[in-house]
Design an enzyme around this catalytic site. Structure first.
Site, mmCIF file in Angstrom:
data_model
loop_
_atom_site.group_PDB
_atom_site.id
_atom_site.type_symbol
_atom_site.label_atom_id
_atom_site.label_comp_id
_atom_site.label_asym_id
_atom_site.label_seq_id
_atom_site.Cartn_x
_atom_site.Cartn_y
_atom_site.Cartn_z
ATOM 1 N N GLN A 188 -63.480 -21.955 2.214
ATOM 2 C CA GLN A 188 -63.656 -20.723 1.459
ATOM 3 C C GLN A 188 -65.108 -20.671 1.014
ATOM 4 O OE1 GLN A 188 -60.843 -21.036 -1.693
ATOM 5 N NE2 GLN A 188 -61.547 -23.006 -2.360
ATOM 6 N N HIS A 189 -65.567 -19.498 0.747
ATOM 7 C CA HIS A 189 -66.950 -19.307 0.343
ATOM 8 C C HIS A 189 -66.998 -18.652 -1.022
ATOM 9 C CE1 HIS A 189 -68.482 -20.459 4.248
ATOM 10 N NE2 HIS A 189 -67.485 -19.770 4.766
ATOM 11 N N PRO A 190 -67.998 -19.002 -1.806
ATOM 12 C CA PRO A 190 -68.091 -18.398 -3.131
ATOM 13 C C PRO A 190 -68.371 -16.898 -3.020
ATOM 14 C CG PRO A 190 -70.059 -19.672 -2.643
ATOM 15 C CD PRO A 190 -69.099 -19.913 -1.524
#
Length: 192
Positions: free
Chosen positions: A90-92
């Protein structure tokens, strides 16, 4: 050195596939990739271009072509369609501008959601689950026993036992049985 590592990996993969075919009565394609951390319970069918890395696959489960299961636990007697993917990572999204996560050495956010960090399980699939083609399973979810996931669904949250889900994001369409029948089936634990 890179070629030597690749050769060693292919040799290990060949012997694991050979072991699963003979000792576990499984049908494993020579074009499937199974790493050393993966365990098959037996009587499994693994088709071409399937990637199993750190997965534990229950008895009698089959996985169709092109599926990708990393750090997953799959129950017994599951039917998994083509191109089913576990999306680990997941990415911020709450950063201002270009996130600097790819340019720094220290870990600034959790890159993968695990259900159980010690065992490295990111997705847990119960027994007797049917998953259609081209389904994406986000990390950190549980799919209950007897669930049905429609083709093309993107599953972002837990799925209840014996529920039928579909869509983007996946939502419950209906239950397969009434609550009394579901309780009976779960209590019987027939898949063990």
């Amino acid at each position: 050195m890179r070629d030597l590592t690749r050769l060693a990996s292919r040799i290990v993969m060949f012997f694991m596939q050979f072991y699963y075919r003979l000792a576990r009565h499984s049908r494993v394609s020579y074009k499937a990739y199974i790493d050393g951390r993966t365990r098959l319970a037996g009587y499994n069918t693994i088709q071409d271009n399937v990637l199993l890395a750190g997965a534990r696959i229950g008895r009698g489960t089959y996985i169709c072509r092109g599926s990708n299961f990393t750090d997953a636990e799959v129950g017994a007697f599951c039917s998994i369609g083509r191109n089913v993917r576990i999306v680990n990572g997941q990415h911020p999204t709450r950063t201002n501008g270009q996130p600097g996560f790819s340019f720094v050495r220290e870990k600034r956010y959790e890159d993968c959601r695990y259900l159980d960090r010690e065992r490295r399980v990111s997705v847990e699939v119960g027994a007797d689950v049917w998953i259609g083609n081209n389904v994406s399973l986000m990390s950190g979810i549980r799919i209950g026993t007897g669930a049905v996931i429609a083709t093309g669904a993107v599953v972002v949250s837990d799925v209840a036992p014996y529920a039928i889900v579909g869509g983007v994001p996946a939502r419950e369409i209906r239950k397969r049985f009434d609550d009394e029948q579901i309780a009976y089936l779960l209590a019987s634990r027939w898949w063990e």
